[in-house]
Design a protein around this motif. Structure first.
Motif, PDB file in Angstrom:
ATOM      1  N   CYS A 680       7.991 -12.024 -35.677  1.00 22.35           N
ATOM      2  CA  CYS A 680       7.988 -13.119 -35.252  1.00 22.35           C
ATOM      3  C   CYS A 680       9.994 -13.614 -34.699  1.00 22.35           C
ATOM      4  N   GLY A 681       9.978 -13.441 -36.235  1.00 26.91           N
ATOM      5  CA  GLY A 681      11.799 -14.098 -36.380  1.00 26.91           C
ATOM      6  C   GLY A 681      12.452 -12.939 -36.215  1.00 26.91           C
ATOM      7  N   LEU A 682      12.214 -12.089 -35.943  1.00 22.27           N
ATOM      8  CA  LEU A 682      13.207 -10.756 -35.317  1.00 22.27           C
ATOM      9  C   LEU A 682      12.905 -10.809 -33.858  1.00 22.27           C
ATOM     10  N   GLY A 683      11.628 -10.790 -33.562  1.00 18.13           N
ATOM     11  CA  GLY A 683      11.656 -11.570 -32.097  1.00 18.13           C
ATOM     12  C   GLY A 683      12.671 -12.683 -31.435  1.00 18.13           C
ATOM     13  N   ILE A 684      12.533 -13.549 -32.002  1.00 17.18           N
ATOM     14  CA  ILE A 684      13.213 -15.124 -31.207  1.00 17.18           C
ATOM     15  C   ILE A 684      15.236 -14.157 -31.551  1.00 17.18           C
ATOM     16  N   PHE A 685      15.876 -13.982 -32.878  1.00 22.94           N
ATOM     17  CA  PHE A 685      17.090 -13.011 -32.336  1.00 22.94           C
ATOM     18  C   PHE A 685      17.185 -12.141 -31.868  1.00 22.94           C
ATOM     19  N   VAL A 828      18.306 -19.805 -33.709  1.00 26.22           N
ATOM     20  CA  VAL A 828      18.484 -18.849 -34.762  1.00 26.22           C
ATOM     21  C   VAL A 828      17.852 -19.669 -35.779  1.00 26.22           C
ATOM     22  N   LEU A 829      18.107 -20.902 -36.193  1.00 28.12           N
ATOM     23  CA  LEU A 829      17.641 -21.768 -37.126  1.00 28.12           C
ATOM     24  C   LEU A 829      15.434 -21.313 -37.492  1.00 28.12           C
ATOM     25  N   LEU A 830      15.035 -21.410 -36.779  1.00 27.81           N
ATOM     26  CA  LEU A 830      13.675 -20.997 -36.285  1.00 27.81           C
ATOM     27  C   LEU A 830      13.515 -19.656 -36.357  1.00 27.81           C
ATOM     28  N   GLY A 831      14.333 -18.435 -36.361  1.00 23.90           N
ATOM     29  CA  GLY A 831      13.944 -16.983 -36.418  1.00 23.90           C
ATOM     30  C   GLY A 831      14.155 -16.908 -38.112  1.00 23.90           C
ATOM     31  N   ALA A 832      15.321 -17.578 -38.542  1.00 30.06           N
ATOM     32  CA  ALA A 832      15.668 -17.466 -40.066  1.00 30.06           C
ATOM     33  C   ALA A 832      14.347 -18.349 -41.101  1.00 30.06           C
ATOM     34  N   ILE A 833      14.069 -19.574 -40.606  1.00 30.36           N
ATOM     35  CA  ILE A 833      12.861 -19.297 -41.056  1.00 30.36           C
ATOM     36  C   ILE A 833      11.479 -18.342 -41.241  1.00 30.36           C
TER      37      ILE A 833
END
Length: 848
Positions: A680-685, A828-833
């Motif tokens: 999920c985080g990588l998809g946000i990026f 970016v913050l949500l992806g990192a979390i």
């Protein structure tokens, strides 16, 4: 004498409008001026609107502009909208250069190519200047009402002008005031048909100048100048003989109901378990921080029993008590129990339909409740058919005709037969618990001054609202399917699908009008959304565009977009385009003329006729599966992570069979959850750059000025996806709830002359940053603002705000009220979390 003066003024109004009809605008000015000075209310507005057209036709631009600007302050909202649109089109034409007159050389012999017939389409053959006056007449006395146009009224030719078009494109005249409100606000009398009043006539005058072909620019065509839009209803009849609709199969219906009940109960259970675990963990932390308290040890009040059974019992009790709990909600909303005879006196057709419905099912008449609100509310609730309740608001009675109200009642009452009404009543009560807690805690935060207590109330309000939003997800699929079936059954019971279509559109217009008047969408309307026949947010958006833009181009997205079924997963009601297409199909099946056309050709014609194309629009990506995958990057990444985890499970299973050390991966749930979070985080990026294109240094589309396109033009693209953002700069008034009830900025709107649009504001630090920013500086609700951001088109349109500046007079503040680049930084913050959570799960770190 006052009565004779009023009758004389009406006669002058008739004479002036008749002169306009005959193409004599100069003769119409004097009687229209007398009528405008004597009449009041809607008749005065009608006379002044016609006078604007007369002044314009004779070239008195200063008087036309001054009179039009005076109508900008009219008490009626729709008169102000008409005046705003007409003022933007009142521009004196540039002076026509005098053609050079060549000296007469005398007799000139005809050449071979000039012998024969010379067609009149040649401007040189016609003359240096020709004036053509078009007049549109509406002879029906009730045609000025929003809901009752004259079927015989003449309308200007929508097609292009003849080939004698001028070098200067014809400036369109102000639209006919046939869209003036039926029940004008503040001083405007009702425009219902009255034989004592003169015919409601309005002339639209357009001047076309023709010059020699060499003076014509090659690209100047009248097709590029859109016509002003006015609301007109077809008011088609109902079907006396209609085919019986095949009922929806019970199997899929029961499956969708069971999924909704189980999902909602499971979500509530998971939140109860999470709350219990959080409570026990807090006690552990407090025992370390405050070891001197005498409650630790064996007396520590831990919750050791499984609370799931208690949660299920509470849900069952809420189901049994839902009718009486909703009675209390309606009572607090101003509901009063009324007798059936009162409904029969006000809406006899609705009463007869209700009697027929209950007699055919051998049931008593539902308990009637009248709600003292101007919002259009028609709801049926209760889990026993014999104990059903019907609540109708005064706003629904005032804004809908008898036939339109009957179709809504039939559609809502049909949900009792299949049990959808019982589930909707129970689900509404379950959702009201966190939503009511959110409202109550927000009120406490407003009154408490001690900062620890205020901080606790703010946190409780935010958590309760988050729980409410998560619980709604369990009901979306079932809610859309049951509302689509209710539309079919309601139209079948009355034989009038056109009345149901009109009722939905008028309800949207009433919701938008109330949202603008109250500067916010009603919170109680949002709380009972499952019981309503429409989605409040969607109704407010589309209802605000309806008086000034044709609805068919805006609905085509919900009917034609290839990925609309995926993009409406977070909607409680079907898309309006789908609903209108279903009702139009039923009308055609029963040999009726549809109230709204559900064809691509009709939508394209409406768009070309009334909506200009967007300049400098960002080209859309092709509608391919890859585009949808990029749009759904976080979800696609999560599914990919789950797929990788399952592949590792298979490898671990083979290793276990071969006694290899990698056998530990078999059925390891940490791989499943950890890789899902990381995906999920990588998809946000991966989606970030495409979803938020650079807006600085570029020229965004500027709306709401005289030369800019209307917002409806940006929403008429049927294949647009939310990732196809249009960078815009829009001015308007900021609407939304004030205080901590809007602490997460979840209810913010921009009111523009073109319509309402939701605003998505964000802090770069997420929800926590939003709460901190709200505590320092509350947003100026009700103030004029300038918004720059990304306009997106999904199930409902919205603007992701990049900057929000306060407008004071003609000056716009340079300091933005929100953090710049907040949306990209928050992503970016949500992806990192998400990546951090996934990594911690893979490393076997447990937070609880």
């Amino acid at each position: 004498m006052a009565e004779l003066g009023a009758e004389g003024a009406r006669s002058q109004l008739q004479a002036g409008l008749a002169a306009l009809k005959q193409g004599q605008p100069a003769a119409a000015i004097a009687p229209l001026e007398m009528a405008s000075a004597t009449l009041a209310g809607a008749e005065q507005a009608r006379a002044q609107a016609a006078l604007v057209g007369a002044y314009r036709a004779v070239g008195q631009w200063a008087k036309a502009i001054a009179l039009c600007e005076s109508l900008l302050n009219h008490p009626s909202a729709q008169v102000r909208q008409w005046a705003t649109q007409a003022r933007s089109q009142l521009k004196p034409p540039p002076p026509t250069p005098k053609p050079k007159v060549a000296e007469d050389p005398g007799f000139v012999p005809l050449e071979a190519g000039n012998v024969g017939f010379v067609p009149l389409t040649d401007a040189q053959a016609i003359g240096k200047r020709t004036q053509v006056v078009r007049v549109a007449l509406n002879p029906n006395p009730g045609s000025l009402a929003l809901g009752s146009p004259s079927p015989g009224s003449a309308t200007p030719d929508p097609g292009p002008n003849p080939p004698i078009a001028s070098a200067t494109p014809a400036t369109p005249a102000p639209t006919s005031p046939s869209d003036l409100p039926q029940n004008s606000a503040a001083g405007s009398p009702s425009l219902s048909p009255n034989p004592d009043r003169p015919p409601a006539v309005m002339a639209v005058v357009t001047t076309v100048e023709t010059t020699a072909p060499e003076a014509q620019p090659s690209a100047a065509t009248d097709a590029q100048t859109p016509e002003p839009y006015s609301v007109q209803w077809r008011n088609g009849g109902r079907a006396d003989r209609r085919t019986v609709l095949a009922p929806r199969p019970w199997g899929p219906r029961l499956v969708s109901q069971a999924i909704a009940i189980v999902l909602l109960a499971w979500v509530v259970q998971q939140f109860v378990l999470l709350g219990t675990a959080t409570y026990n963990k807090l006690l552990d932390w407090l025992s370390v921080l405050l070891p001197w308290l005498p409650i630790w040890g064996e007396a520590t009040p831990y919750i050791t029993d499984d609370p799931s059974v208690s949660a299920w019992i509470a849900l069952g009790l809420l189901f049994l008590g839902s009718p009486w709990l909703l009675d209390e909600v309606m009572h607090r909303w101003g509901g009063q129990t009324r007798k059936f005879s009162e409904l029969s006196a006000q809406r006899p057709e609705t009463a007869r339909l209700l009697q027929r419905l209950v007699r055919s099912r051998n049931r008593p008449v539902p308990f009637l409740r009248f709600l003292n609100t101007d919002l259009p509310v028609v709801v049926v609730y209760g889990w026993l058919p014999a104990q059903a309740r019907l609540a109708i608001s005064q706003g629904a009675i005032d804004s809908l005709s008898d036939g339109e109200l009957a179709t809504l009642v039939a559609a809502q009452y049909s949900q009792i037969d299949c049990g959808d009404s019982a589930i909707a009543s129970w689900a509404t009560v379950v959702l009201l618990l966190p939503y009511g807690l959110h409202q109550w805690a927000a009120q406490l935060a407003e009154t408490w001054q001690l900062w620890p207590a205020k901080l606790g109330a703010v946190g409780l309000s935010a958590l309760a609202y988050g729980l409410y939003r998560v619980e709604r997800w369990a009901l979306f699929g079932w809610s859309r399917s049951r509302q689509a079936e209710a539309d079919r059954l309601g139209a079948a019971e009355t034989g009038d699908p056109n009345a149901l279509a009109r009722a939905l559109v008028k309800c949207g217009a009433a919701v938008a009008e109330q949202a603008i008047a109250n500067r916010a969408l009603s919170p109680w309307l949002v709380a009972i959304e499952l019981l309503l026949p429409f989605s409040p947010a969607c109704a407010a958006i589309e209802g605000s565009f309806h008086p000034i833009a044709p609805p068919e181009p805006l609905w085509v997205w919900g009917r034609r977009n290839p990925y609309r079924n995926w993009l409406q997963l977070n909607h409680t009601h079907p898309l309006t385009g789908q609903r209108m297409a279903t009702l139009a199909e039923l009308a055609v099946r029963w040999r009726l003329e549809p109230e709204f056309e559900a064809s691509d050709r009709a939508a394209q014609d409406q768009q070309q006729r009334y909506l200009p194309p967007l300049p400098r629009a960002r080209p859309l990506r092709p509608t391919t599966p890859q585009t949808l995958w990029l749009q759904s990057g976080p979800w696609v990444g999560m599914v990919a992570g789950v797929g990788v985890a399952l592949l590792l499970w298979v490898i671990g299973g083979l290793g276990r069979l071969l006694n290899h050390p990698i056998g530990w991966m078999w059925a390891d749930r940490s791989l499943l959850w950890g890789l899902a979070w990381m995906g999920c985080g990588l998809g946000i990026f991966l989606r970030l750059n495409a979803f938020f294109p650079e807006i600085r240094g570029r020229l965004p589309l500027i709306f709401n000025n005289a030369d800019g396109p209307p917002l409806a033009s940006a929403l008429a693209e049927p294949n647009a996806l939310p990732i196809d953002a249009v960078m815009v700069k829009v001015s308007g008034r900021l609407l939304g709830r004030s205080g901590w009830a809007n602490g997460l900025w979840q209810d913010l709107w921009l009111q523009t002359p073109s319509g309402l649009l939701p605003l998505h504001l964000a802090s770069r630090w997420g929800w926590l940053g939003t709460l901190i920013r709200q505590s320092r500086q509350e947003l100026p609700i009700g103030s004029p603002v300038m918004v720059t951001g990304w306009l997106r088109r999904g199930g409902i349109p919205w603007i992701d705000v990049e900057s929000l500046n306060l407008v004071q007079g003609r000056l716009t503040s340079t300091t933005s009220l929100v953090s710049p680049d907040a949306h990209p930084l928050r992503s970016v913050l949500l992806g990192a979390i998400a990546v951090a959570i996934g990594f911690s799960i893979l490393m076997r770190y447990r937070w609880f």
